[in-house]
Design a protein around this motif. Structure first.
Motif, mmCIF file in Angstrom:
data_model
loop_
_atom_site.group_PDB
_atom_site.id
_atom_site.type_symbol
_atom_site.label_atom_id
_atom_site.label_comp_id
_atom_site.label_asym_id
_atom_site.label_seq_id
_atom_site.Cartn_x
_atom_site.Cartn_y
_atom_site.Cartn_z
ATOM 1 N N VAL A 189 17.738 6.421 -27.572
ATOM 2 C CA VAL A 189 16.707 7.631 -28.009
ATOM 3 C C VAL A 189 16.864 8.324 -26.487
ATOM 4 O O VAL A 189 17.490 7.849 -25.536
ATOM 5 C CB VAL A 189 15.461 6.955 -28.069
ATOM 6 N N GLU A 190 16.202 9.538 -26.595
ATOM 7 C CA GLU A 190 16.113 10.403 -25.534
ATOM 8 C C GLU A 190 15.170 9.982 -24.547
ATOM 9 O O GLU A 190 14.420 9.202 -25.069
ATOM 10 C CB GLU A 190 15.990 11.945 -26.160
ATOM 11 N N SER A 191 14.945 10.530 -23.437
ATOM 12 C CA SER A 191 14.202 10.066 -22.514
ATOM 13 C C SER A 191 13.328 11.336 -22.018
ATOM 14 O O SER A 191 13.865 12.453 -22.155
ATOM 15 C CB SER A 191 14.689 9.283 -21.265
ATOM 16 N N ALA A 192 12.131 10.856 -21.105
ATOM 17 C CA ALA A 192 11.706 12.225 -20.767
ATOM 18 C C ALA A 192 11.092 11.609 -19.368
ATOM 19 O O ALA A 192 10.637 10.516 -19.037
ATOM 20 C CB ALA A 192 10.618 12.664 -21.608
ATOM 21 N N VAL A 193 10.822 12.716 -18.343
ATOM 22 C CA VAL A 193 10.376 12.444 -16.820
ATOM 23 C C VAL A 193 8.954 12.892 -17.054
ATOM 24 O O VAL A 193 8.505 14.090 -17.419
ATOM 25 C CB VAL A 193 11.106 13.126 -15.797
ATOM 26 N N VAL A 194 8.055 12.000 -16.619
ATOM 27 C CA VAL A 194 6.419 12.459 -16.826
ATOM 28 C C VAL A 194 5.873 12.396 -15.292
ATOM 29 O O VAL A 194 6.265 11.517 -14.486
ATOM 30 C CB VAL A 194 5.877 11.262 -17.583
ATOM 31 N N ARG A 195 5.062 13.397 -15.006
ATOM 32 C CA ARG A 195 4.239 13.136 -13.901
ATOM 33 C C ARG A 195 2.957 13.039 -14.101
ATOM 34 O O ARG A 195 2.222 13.521 -15.076
ATOM 35 C CB ARG A 195 4.590 14.729 -12.889
ATOM 36 N N GLU A 237 0.776 -1.231 0.024
ATOM 37 C CA GLU A 237 0.007 0.016 0.026
ATOM 38 C C GLU A 237 1.043 1.379 0.157
ATOM 39 O O GLU A 237 1.315 1.626 0.999
ATOM 40 C CB GLU A 237 -0.895 -0.182 1.264
ATOM 41 N N TYR A 238 1.400 1.648 -1.343
ATOM 42 C CA TYR A 238 2.156 2.746 -1.166
ATOM 43 C C TYR A 238 1.516 3.955 -1.475
ATOM 44 O O TYR A 238 0.261 4.165 -1.824
ATOM 45 C CB TYR A 238 3.124 2.542 -2.531
ATOM 46 N N THR A 239 2.125 5.232 -1.315
ATOM 47 C CA THR A 239 1.405 6.434 -1.383
ATOM 48 C C THR A 239 1.884 7.225 -2.992
ATOM 49 O O THR A 239 0.785 8.011 -3.147
ATOM 50 C CB THR A 239 1.845 7.685 -0.284
ATOM 51 N N CYS A 240 2.933 6.857 -3.431
ATOM 52 C CA CYS A 240 3.190 7.466 -4.800
ATOM 53 C C CYS A 240 4.366 6.679 -5.372
ATOM 54 O O CYS A 240 4.987 5.961 -4.471
ATOM 55 C CB CYS A 240 3.672 8.791 -4.804
ATOM 56 N N SER A 241 4.585 6.453 -6.769
ATOM 57 C CA SER A 241 5.691 5.752 -7.212
ATOM 58 C C SER A 241 6.623 6.860 -7.896
ATOM 59 O O SER A 241 6.108 7.791 -8.706
ATOM 60 C CB SER A 241 5.151 4.765 -8.326
ATOM 61 N N ILE A 242 8.005 6.508 -7.783
ATOM 62 C CA ILE A 242 8.854 7.209 -8.594
ATOM 63 C C ILE A 242 9.968 6.348 -9.111
ATOM 64 O O ILE A 242 10.404 5.590 -8.393
ATOM 65 C CB ILE A 242 9.530 8.393 -7.445
ATOM 66 N N SER A 243 9.920 6.236 -10.506
ATOM 67 C CA SER A 243 10.875 5.287 -11.017
ATOM 68 C C SER A 243 11.539 5.737 -12.339
ATOM 69 O O SER A 243 11.118 6.570 -13.039
ATOM 70 C CB SER A 243 9.966 3.929 -11.313
ATOM 71 N N ASN A 244 12.887 5.061 -12.456
ATOM 72 C CA ASN A 244 13.405 5.024 -13.728
ATOM 73 C C ASN A 244 13.046 3.753 -14.460
ATOM 74 O O ASN A 244 13.726 2.761 -14.311
ATOM 75 C CB ASN A 244 14.860 4.978 -13.865
ATOM 76 N N LEU A 245 11.835 3.693 -15.229
ATOM 77 C CA LEU A 245 11.152 2.258 -15.640
ATOM 78 C C LEU A 245 11.760 1.888 -16.475
ATOM 79 O O LEU A 245 12.616 2.301 -17.370
ATOM 80 C CB LEU A 245 9.734 2.672 -16.115
ATOM 81 N N MET A 287 10.266 7.677 -15.534
ATOM 82 C CA MET A 287 11.166 8.179 -16.833
ATOM 83 C C MET A 287 10.463 7.038 -17.818
ATOM 84 O O MET A 287 10.358 5.939 -17.610
ATOM 85 C CB MET A 287 12.393 7.885 -16.352
ATOM 86 N N TYR A 288 10.580 7.727 -19.128
ATOM 87 C CA TYR A 288 9.966 6.958 -20.270
ATOM 88 C C TYR A 288 10.898 7.359 -21.421
ATOM 89 O O TYR A 288 11.648 8.493 -21.323
ATOM 90 C CB TYR A 288 8.364 7.170 -20.653
ATOM 91 N N GLN A 289 10.973 6.737 -22.381
ATOM 92 C CA GLN A 289 11.415 7.063 -23.735
ATOM 93 C C GLN A 289 10.635 8.341 -24.006
ATOM 94 O O GLN A 289 9.249 8.228 -23.875
ATOM 95 C CB GLN A 289 11.210 5.912 -24.881
#
Length: 294
Positions: free
Chosen positions: A186-192, A108-116, A138-140
């Motif tokens: 490829v380049e990557s991007a951080v998404v909220r 039961e987490y409160t938020c996720s933060i990842s370099n997927l 983090m995504y492509q």
């Protein structure tokens, strides 16, 4: 706040990434420091991280969270993170779950933060999104831009509609290839991703529960985007085998002509919801008529 661990030193101690597991470790300290800050507005008391790798981001998360649960598929890196962060594990601040993020039981987490891991980023995202918890991942870059795309743009598609059904999507930072070791192509991007209830209702049709209505809606979106170059009229008729419609012509007859002339990529999520509702209504009525005539 303790001095952050050096990501290059972590790789030297842990060993090189395994190409079979799609591992690209983030080594740019500035990006690593910024990623947790994009979740400052979220409850970070229990952070879920998918893809611990050598623990460079895990290290930063432990500075801002009361508790971190990190999931790592590679048994060697899972063992390394347990050893590297033995004090935090012993203190009950860090749990390391060894296994596939698509299969392990999540806390039961409160938020996720990842370099997927990019190879499973879509599947992981759509396992987490229905849980209604905020995320920074983090995504492509191309994938991230499609998640955030608006109707009528070339990037807009099934991914856009499905993601935006669950959350507000913001691309908060683009990240160059050089920030990783080994470098991706490829380049990557951080998404909220900030969860919210959609402004439309898809939970009243095709069954007795919201989940069934949502399933029909998402299946309808998927079907129409397989015919994204066709107009809506032909897309509905050509994809009945995917959407499960028994009488696609009856559904077409119930939709306004101006909508039928458009292509799926021109429809925003709310319009898709309206079409799915019409389709479900027609299917129910058609089914009732068939049942009554037998």
């Amino acid at each position: 706040m303790t001095e952050p661990r050096d990501p290059d030193a972590l790789i030297r101690r842990a060993g090189r990434p395994n190409p079979e597991f799609d591992q690209h470790f983030l080594v740019d300290d500035r990006v690593l420091d910024r990623i947790p800050s994009y979740a400052e507005a979220f409850d970070r008391s229990h952070v879920l991280e998918v893809g611990a790798g050598t623990g460079a981001l895990t290290d930063r998360l432990l500075d801002v969270a009361d508790h971190v649960t990190t999931v790592e598929r590679d048994p060697d890196f899972a063992a390394f993170v347990r050893e590297e962060f033995a004090a935090e594990v012993e203190a009950g601040r860090l749990d390391v779950l060894e296994g596939d993020a698509l299969e392990v039981d999540l806390p039961e987490y409160t938020c996720s933060i990842s370099n997927l891991p990019y190879g499973v980023s879509s599947e992981v995202t759509f396992r987490l999104l229905p849980l209604g918890k905020p995320a920074v991942s983090m995504y492509q870059r191309e994938f991230a831009e499609r998640m955030a795309a608006e109707a009528g743009t070339s990037e807009y598609g099934r991914l856009s509609v499905t993601t935006q059904h669950y959350a507000n999507v913001e691309v908060v930072e683009t990240v160059p290839r050089e920030a990783f070791d080994p470098q991706p192509r490829v380049e990557s991007a951080v998404v909220r991703l900030t969860p919210r209830e959609p402004e439309y209702d898809v939970g009243t049709e095709t069954g007795d529960s919201e989940a069934v209505g949502e399933q029909f809606f998402l299946g309808f979106v998927k079907a129409l985007f397989t015919q994204r170059r066709k107009n809506v009229r032909n897309a509905i008729r050509n994809t009945a085998h995917i959407s499960g419609l028994d009488d696609p012509d009856a559904v077409v007859a119930a939709i306004d002509e101006d909508v039928l002339r458009k292509r799926p990529g021109d429809l925003d999520p709310a319009t898709f919801a309206e079409l799915a509702t019409v389709a479900a209504d027609v299917e129910r009525e058609t089914g009732s008529e068939k049942g009554g005539s037998e």
